[in-house]
Design a protein around this motif. Structure first.
Motif, short mmCIF file in Angstrom:
data_model
loop_
_atom_site.label_atom_id
_atom_site.label_comp_id
_atom_site.label_asym_id
_atom_site.label_seq_id
_atom_site.Cartn_x
_atom_site.Cartn_y
_atom_site.Cartn_z
N ARG A 27 0.86 -1.18 0.00
CA ARG A 27 0.00 0.00 0.00
C ARG A 27 0.90 1.24 0.00
O ARG A 27 2.08 1.15 0.35
CB ARG A 27 -0.90 0.04 1.25
N TYR A 83 -0.67 5.16 3.78
CA TYR A 83 -1.84 4.32 4.01
C TYR A 83 -1.73 3.61 5.36
O TYR A 83 -1.43 2.42 5.46
CB TYR A 83 -1.93 3.30 2.87
N MET A 123 -6.80 2.90 6.10
CA MET A 123 -7.28 1.56 5.76
C MET A 123 -8.76 1.40 6.15
O MET A 123 -9.58 0.93 5.37
CB MET A 123 -6.44 0.51 6.48
N ASN A 128 -11.29 3.33 4.12
CA ASN A 128 -11.51 2.76 2.79
C ASN A 128 -12.04 1.33 2.84
O ASN A 128 -12.06 0.65 1.82
CB ASN A 128 -10.21 2.81 1.99
N ASP A 177 -10.71 -1.25 3.87
CA ASP A 177 -9.66 -2.14 3.38
C ASP A 177 -9.24 -3.08 4.51
O ASP A 177 -9.62 -2.89 5.68
CB ASP A 177 -8.46 -1.30 2.91
#
Length: 220
Positions: free
Chosen positions: A146, A150, A155, A158, A160
């Motif tokens: 990433r 990030y 994270m 998003n 993620d």
């Protein structure tokens, strides 16, 4: 494994000293350089340089031609005390900047280490000289899982499942062997086993020599 623990310890100490580090994830940290381990540079970790390393074993058909180049690589990267070390910034090459380090023994330039940094990875290139000429080039590239910024917060924002993690980088390596100014052999970790074409070898030779020439100009 030991280097990973050392890096973790350094990060822990820095976080303790700078208790507000969580609120400032991009603070640039100054950590003493060493050739023996990955170290912090800004908000990332520098790729470990070669030190006291052996080169990979080449194919038997070309071993005799490569042995002097490999021996010179071993000799240079085993040096612990340099007569002089000079560092220069490399500007305009990558988003996060870069640096070149020149190593001298008795006024003779022996090797150059070039580092290029970016949000999505970093590139380490080691140039080794023999009798003043380019002899061996070792490229090591880390492609991050990433971007650098990030973190866990980004994270989660998003939805993620991964934050930036240096240890999860995809690593590729390439070795280039020069004899009398000719690129005579390439070993690439992404090589599928097929021989490299003459056009590809010529392009790589041109690219490497142009970059090397720029570094030599920067050194003066």
């Amino acid at each position: 494994m030991k280097n990973k623990y050392v890096c973790s310890l350094i990060i822990l100490v820095v976080m303790i000293i700078f208790g507000n580090a969580k609120n400032h994830p991009h603070v640039f940290l100054k950590v003493q350089k060493t050739e023996r381990s990955n170290i912090l540079y800004g908000d990332t970790i520098m790729i470990k340089e070669s030190f006291n390393d052996e080169d990979v074993v080449p194919n038997e058909y070309i071993k005799d031609r490569l042995d002097p180049i490999r021996a010179n690589f071993k000799r240079i990267n085993s040096i612990t005390k340099w007569t002089r070390i000079k560092q220069k910034d490399i500007e305009g090459v990558s988003a996060e900047g870069g640096e070149a380090t020149f190593y001298y023994q008795k006024k003779k330039l022996e090797k150059i280490i070039a580092r290029h940094y970016g949000e999505m990875g970093q590139l380490l290139i080691e140039y080794y000289l023999f009798n003043g000429k380019l002899s061996f080039v070792f490229e090591k590239e880390y492609r991050y899982n990433r971007p650098l910024f990030y973190d866990v917060k980004v994270m989660k924002e998003n939805n993620d499942t991964e934050a930036f993690d240096f240890k999860k980088s995809e690593i590729t390596e390439a070795r280039y062997y020069f004899l009398n100014a000719r690129l005579i052999h390439i070993i690439d970790s992404q090589d599928c086993g097929a021989p490299f074409s003459a056009d590809y070898i010529a392009e790589e030779k041109k690219r490497i020599k142009e970059d090397f020439k720029k570094l030599l100009h920067l050194e003066k």
